[in-house]
Write an enzyme that holds these catalytic residues in place. Structure first.
Site, PDB file in Angstrom:
ATOM      1  N   ARG A   1     -14.802 -45.279   5.187  1.00 48.61           N
ATOM      2  CA  ARG A   1     -13.613 -44.925   5.962  1.00 48.61           C
ATOM      3  C   ARG A   1     -13.805 -43.574   6.648  1.00 48.61           C
ATOM      4  NH1 ARG A   1      -8.333 -45.463   2.450  1.00 48.61           N
ATOM      5  NH2 ARG A   1      -7.360 -45.291   4.504  1.00 48.61           N
TER       6      ARG A   1
ATOM      7  N   CYS B   1      -6.423 -37.450   2.533  1.00 46.69           N
ATOM      8  CA  CYS B   1      -6.967 -38.797   2.328  1.00 46.69           C
ATOM      9  C   CYS B   1      -6.322 -39.695   3.372  1.00 46.69           C
ATOM     10  CB  CYS B   1      -6.710 -39.279   0.905  1.00 46.69           C
ATOM     11  SG  CYS B   1      -4.967 -39.247   0.415  1.00 46.69           S
TER      12      CYS B   1
END
Length: 271
Positions: free
Chosen positions: A175, A228
């Site tokens: 990611r 995050c």
């Protein structure tokens, strides 16, 4: 390990049998919505739900924006949280979903003096032959605690350049690199950030690595900010710094899901 932030299953068993048992909060996240019909709890534990109790409505501020101070105060009071009673939080993902978020919100943000995460979560509890029960505990009484919230533990998106320092991205490496993005509409990372996937804080058993190993591995800088996807697993990286006995990064609570709401903000991919 830093005993002020982690508790072993055996230590928790002993304290639950003592004269002043801790308040135990179940912070597990169940994907797909709802809870499994066979959900079982640590004895006496109360639910603290990520979506309902630890987040405001998704939108401005990302997928899991922090609730208002007033709403979170009411949540803590409804569970009988007081500074005089120790608190233990647990999940079944080594603290990633969402015990570390609960630890950060109650200890770092709300300022409770004694909050610990069950190291290894439900699996460690079962391995220590801890009992699981079919129903959650009952709230014995509301508290009147009014926390003194520490907003210095946070960095807003418009403060990142001035106060953010070195950004640490707690998401999976794929990611971060922009190879895949299963949750948000845009892939990549905030320019200048470095990757520290939160799963790397744990041993294969799901327990935290030793304080010494974490201190050797964790990124260092005079000023650090963790983020995050939506401000949940970033708290796991912050918890790892606490376990290691290092100064804590701040939290960019909106994280990637907030950053990409403005299409003018730059996006990086790759390393």
């Amino acid at each position: 390990m830093n005993e002020s932030v982690l508790v072993t299953a055996e230590e928790l068993r002993q304290s639950l049998a003592g004269d002043r048992p801790p308040l135990v909060l179940d912070c597990r996240v169940f994907r797909g919505g709802g809870e499994p019909c066979d959900r079982r709890y640590l004895p006496g534990s109360l639910s603290l739900d990520l979506e309902r109790d630890m987040s405001a409505t998704p939108g401005q501020g990302g997928r899991h924006p922090l609730p208002s101070r007033e709403n979170f105060t009411a949540t803590l009071q409804a569970r009988g949280v007081t500074p005089e009673c120790s608190v233990v939080v647990y999940d079944d993902n080594g603290g990633q979903l969402a015990a570390a978020r609960a630890w950060w919100m109650i200890a770092c943000w709300a300022g409770h003096p004694d909050v610990r995460v069950l190291d290894g979560g439900v699996a460690a509890w079962e391995a220590a032959e801890g009992e699981l029960v079919a129903t959650a505990g009952e709230i014995e009484g509301w508290s009147h605690w009014s926390p003194s919230f520490n907003d210095d533990a946070l960095v807003a998106v418009d403060e990142l350049d001035e106060k953010g320092g070195q950004l640490i991205d707690a998401r999976a490496l794929a990611r971060f690199r922009g190879i895949e993005e299963p949750l948000d509409p845009v892939a990549g990372h905030i320019p200048g950030a470095i990757s520290r996937p939160c799963v790397e804080n744990l041993e294969p058993s799901g327990r935290f690595k030793s304080a010494r190993q974490l201190a050797d591995e964790l990124p260092r800088s005079e000023v650090l900010t963790a983020y995050c996807g939506s401000g949940v697993t970033a708290c796991h990286d912050i918890l790892a710094y606490a376990v290691a006995g290092l100064p804590l990064p701040r939290l960019y609570a909106g994280s990637w899901s907030d950053w990409i709401r403005d299409p003018s903000r730059p996006i990086a991919t790759g390393e």
